[in-house]
Structure formats: structure tokens, C-alpha cells
Design an enzyme around this catalytic site. Structure first.
Site, PDB file in Angstrom:
ATOM      1  N   GLN A  46       0.863  -1.186   0.000  1.00 38.53           N
ATOM      2  CA  GLN A  46       0.000   0.000   0.000  1.00 38.53           C
ATOM      3  C   GLN A  46       0.898   1.234   0.000  1.00 38.53           C
ATOM      4  O   GLN A  46       1.468   1.610   1.029  1.00 38.53           O
ATOM      5  CB  GLN A  46      -0.927  -0.027   1.202  1.00 38.53           C
ATOM      6  CG  GLN A  46      -1.775  -1.300   1.286  1.00 38.53           C
ATOM      7  CD  GLN A  46      -2.758  -1.434   0.134  1.00 38.53           C
ATOM      8  OE1 GLN A  46      -3.750  -0.714   0.065  1.00 38.53           O
ATOM      9  NE2 GLN A  46      -2.496  -2.368  -0.777  1.00 38.53           N
TER      10      GLN A  46
ATOM     11  N   ARG B 262      -4.487   3.519   4.595  1.00 30.76           N
ATOM     12  CA  ARG B 262      -3.741   4.283   3.605  1.00 30.76           C
ATOM     13  C   ARG B 262      -4.099   3.812   2.202  1.00 30.76           C
ATOM     14  O   ARG B 262      -4.564   2.684   1.992  1.00 30.76           O
ATOM     15  CB  ARG B 262      -2.240   4.175   3.856  1.00 30.76           C
ATOM     16  CG  ARG B 262      -1.643   2.821   3.615  1.00 30.76           C
ATOM     17  CD  ARG B 262      -0.192   2.697   4.128  1.00 30.76           C
ATOM     18  NE  ARG B 262       0.622   3.845   3.760  1.00 30.76           N
ATOM     19  CZ  ARG B 262       0.988   4.811   4.616  1.00 30.76           C
ATOM     20  NH1 ARG B 262       0.592   4.759   5.881  1.00 30.76           N
ATOM     21  NH2 ARG B 262       1.744   5.804   4.216  1.00 30.76           N
TER      22      ARG B 262
ATOM     23  N   ALA C 164     -11.807   2.164   4.124  1.00 28.39           N
ATOM     24  CA  ALA C 164     -10.812   1.395   3.386  1.00 28.39           C
ATOM     25  C   ALA C 164      -9.946   2.291   2.504  1.00 28.39           C
ATOM     26  O   ALA C 164     -10.152   3.504   2.405  1.00 28.39           O
ATOM     27  CB  ALA C 164     -11.512   0.325   2.551  1.00 28.39           C
ATOM     28  N   HIS C 165      -8.984   1.652   1.839  1.00 33.90           N
ATOM     29  CA  HIS C 165      -8.012   2.406   1.048  1.00 33.90           C
ATOM     30  C   HIS C 165      -8.655   3.162  -0.112  1.00 33.90           C
ATOM     31  O   HIS C 165      -9.571   2.697  -0.759  1.00 33.90           O
ATOM     32  CB  HIS C 165      -6.870   1.513   0.551  1.00 33.90           C
ATOM     33  CG  HIS C 165      -7.290   0.295  -0.205  1.00 33.90           C
ATOM     34  ND1 HIS C 165      -6.431  -0.737  -0.462  1.00 33.90           N
ATOM     35  CD2 HIS C 165      -8.471  -0.073  -0.760  1.00 33.90           C
ATOM     36  CE1 HIS C 165      -7.049  -1.670  -1.147  1.00 33.90           C
ATOM     37  NE2 HIS C 165      -8.285  -1.289  -1.341  1.00 33.90           N
ATOM     38  N   ASN C 166      -8.153   4.385  -0.299  1.00 36.34           N
ATOM     39  CA  ASN C 166      -8.538   5.262  -1.412  1.00 36.34           C
ATOM     40  C   ASN C 166      -9.979   5.757  -1.356  1.00 36.34           C
ATOM     41  O   ASN C 166     -10.497   6.292  -2.338  1.00 36.34           O
ATOM     42  CB  ASN C 166      -8.260   4.592  -2.755  1.00 36.34           C
ATOM     43  CG  ASN C 166      -6.784   4.323  -2.960  1.00 36.34           C
ATOM     44  OD1 ASN C 166      -6.335   3.176  -2.803  1.00 36.34           O
ATOM     45  ND2 ASN C 166      -6.013   5.353  -3.265  1.00 36.34           N
TER      46      ASN C 166
END
Length: 347
Positions: A203, A223, A244-246
Site C-alpha cells: 500500500q 492508507r 478502506a483504502h482510497n
């Protein structure tokens, strides 16, 4: 930093602070804030919900914060303003005995990297770790046991309560409040499958948190995989929320406890997600969307408004009957279609 001292204000001072119309003695002093039922003669109270009007005549408070149309039965002084609940919010901060309470300086047990930069009037508590290249802005409070990772930045006047973890490469804006146990910048849930097992995807992004954000205890913001996870300004996040990511959250949105948002979903500004709401990944919610508690959103929402899913609680026997009928809906629909076709063929 302020020390813990009793709060005392005259009603005149409070009226000026809140821009309220005072009906009563401006020199009367109050030392606490309490509910209509619990307030004593040295307290100020508030009435923000008409449901509680019936308790107003019996309050023992020195004064009440109230809408001009609802205070006629008050047996005490009144501070009248159009939005009593907003006034209550400001009063709560004035009467908070812990506001700003923290010893200035770095505790001897804290570990601060030589390349870290610590601003003025900062408190770094026991057993904290500030890693290389981290920046702590002026007026920050870093609570006991908290970790600020390498090259991360905490904006001015922010507060990290005890045992907060901010990973490397994270940016937290000004006046943020991060409650105990929250984790900002852990790895997102990214893995590739080869048919036999899982392979981790590094990540490589970060997390950007805007100004005036509050994040509840034990919440996690992952991240980005590539690019950053972004939390806008004035976003309020309750406890045990998973982002969660993004994911991107727009300004002034609010997320209640146990919300879960899957990767790369975008939530607009001024959105509200009730407790336990789940959002699938790669969706877009436009500005001004409200989703009621425990709803599951699996498609993008392009029009502002209130959205719900699921079935509310009911007696178990009725729920079981309805569950059986739900399983029969497909067959019933087919039978109805056949009946309709037969009826249309009848002369």
C-alpha cells in the site's frame, strides 16, 4: 496550557458570547451545565427539543438556553436564541474542565527522533513515539502512548488522546481530535490471488485528513494503495468505523458508529451515514445524501435525499412467516405472470 479550574461565568458574559437575548439578571453567576431535570441553582440548562417542554416549569436551573417561542414557562432567567442546540454546543466547550489541560513539554519517557519537529506550546505525553521527519504543529497535545510515524504531520491545535497510532506519511489537519485506539494509515486490504493463495499488494499511498476533523475511538482509516485516502474538512467520524483504502469523504459529512466503507468509494459533502451502514467499493455518493442506520448501499447514488434498506425489527413469529414468503416471491411472480398472460388471451 490551562490547568483544571472550576468554570464560572455571568449570564451577561454568556449572552454576549452566544449573541443571545438575556431576560434576567446579567450579574448572576453560573458554574455548571446540566439537563433540565438535573440542573441546580448554580447551573445553566437548555431546551432544544419541544418534547421536553413539560419539564421546563420545574427546572431548578439559574438560567435556560431556549428558543424565544418556548421560554414563557421558564421559572428562571432566559438566554433566547434561534438555535438553542448550537448554543448548547458552545456552552459545552466553555464548561469542559479538561479543555486544554495538559502539561507543556515533552515527557522524559517519550521518544522523539532528532529530525522530528515539535512546535511551540506542545504537550507530548508519557511513552509517546515521534518518528523521524514527523512534524507536530503548535499547540498540539499528543496523549500517552501515542505514535506519530515517520514523515507524518499533525496540524496546529490538534489533540491525539492516549494510544492513537498515526502511521508514516499521514497528514492530519488543524484542530483535529483523534480518540484513543484509532489508527490512521494502516495498510489497506489489498491482496492478489493466484488460484492457490494470496499475495500482498504493498500500500504505497497515504492518508490526508482535513481541518476540524474528529475521529472516534477504535476507528481505522487505511492508507491508499496508489494515491491517498482523503478525509475532507469538518468531517465527524464516530467510533469503530472502518474506512478502506482510497476512499474519499467530502467536507462536513458525518459517519455514525460501525459504518464500513469499502475501497475507492467516494462520499460527497454534507452526507450523513447512520450507524452500521455499509457501502460497497468503487461507488459514488453525491452531496447531501443521508443513509439510515444498518442500510447496505451497493449502487452509486446520484440524487440527494434519504435512502434506506433492510427490514425493521418485528415479532419473531411474524418475521419468520415473512421470511418464508420472501423465499416464495420468485415463484409467485412467475405464477402471476402466467395468470396475466392467460387473462390477456381470453376473448
Amino acid at each position: 496550557m490551562k490547568t483544571l479550574t472550576p468554570c464560572a461565568f455571568t449570564l451577561g458574559e454568556l449572552a454576549e458570547r452566544l449573541k443571545a437575548r438575556l431576560v434576567g439578571d446579567s450579574d448572576r453567576r453560573v458554574t455548571g451545565l446540566a439537563t433540565l431535570l438535573d440542573a441546580g441553582p448554580n447551573d445553566i440548562t437548555f431546551l432544544a427539543n419541544k418534547t421536553y417542554l413539560k419539564y421546563l416549569p420545574d427546572t431548578r436551573a439559574a438560567a435556560v438556553l431556549v428558543h424565544p417561542a418556548h421560554g414563557t414557562d421558564a421559572p428562571c432567567a432566559r438566554l433566547e436564541l434561534e438555535n438553542p442546540y448550537l448554543g448548547y454546543a458552545e456552552l459545552s466547550r466553555l464548561f469542559d474542565p479538561l479543555a486544554g489541560q495538559a502539561p507543556e513539554g515533552v515527557h522524559p519517557s517519550a521518544v522523539v527522533a532528532e529530525s522530528a519537529r515539535i512546535g511551540e506550546h506542545v504537550s507530548v505525553g508519557p511513552q509517546c513515539v515521534i518518528e523521524a521527519g514527523a512534524v507536530i504543529g503548535d499547540g498540539c497535545v499528543i496523549g500517552a502512548g501515542s505514535i506519530v510515524g515517520a514523515d507524518s504531520e499533525i496540524g496546529a491545535d490538534s489533540r491525539l488522546h492516549a494510544n492513537v497510532t498515526v502511521y508514516h506519511g499521514v497528514s492530519v489537519g488543524r484542530r483535529a481530535i483523534l480518540h484513543s485506539g484509532c489508527v490512521i494509515g494502516a495498510d489497506g486490504f489489498g491482496f492478489a490471488h493466484d488460484g492457490q493463495g494470496w499475495h500482498k499488494i504493498a500500500q504505497l499511498g497515504g492518508v490526508i485528513v482535513g481541518d476540524d476533523v474528529e475521529i472516534g475511538s477504535c476507528s481505522s482509516i487505511d492508507r491508499g494503495a496508489l494515491g491517498d485516502t482523503v478525509i475532507g474538512n469538518d468531517v465527524k467520524i464516530d467510533s469503530q468505523v472502518q474506512i478502506a483504502h482510497n476512499v474519499q469523504i467530502g467536507d462536513h459529512s458525518a459517519l455514525a458508529g460501525c459504518v464500513g466503507i469499502a475501497g475507492s468509494t467516494r462520499v460527497g459533502s454534507h452526507c450523513m451515514l447512520g450507524g452500521g451502514v455499509g457501502l460497497s467499493g468503487h461507488l459514488t455518493l453525491c452531496d447531501g445524501v443521508q443513509v439510515t442506520g444498518m442500510s447496505l448501499v451497493t449502487n452509486s447514488i446520484h440524487e440527494p435525499g434519504v435512502y434506506s434498506s433492510g427490514t425493521g425489527a418485528m415479532p419473531n413469529g411474524l418475521w419468520r412467516k415473512n421470511a418464508v414468503r420472501f423465499k416464495q416471491l420468485d415463484e409467485l411472480a412467475k405464477r402471476l405472470s402466467r395468470l396475466e398472460r392467460g387473462a390477456s388471451d381470453t376473448p
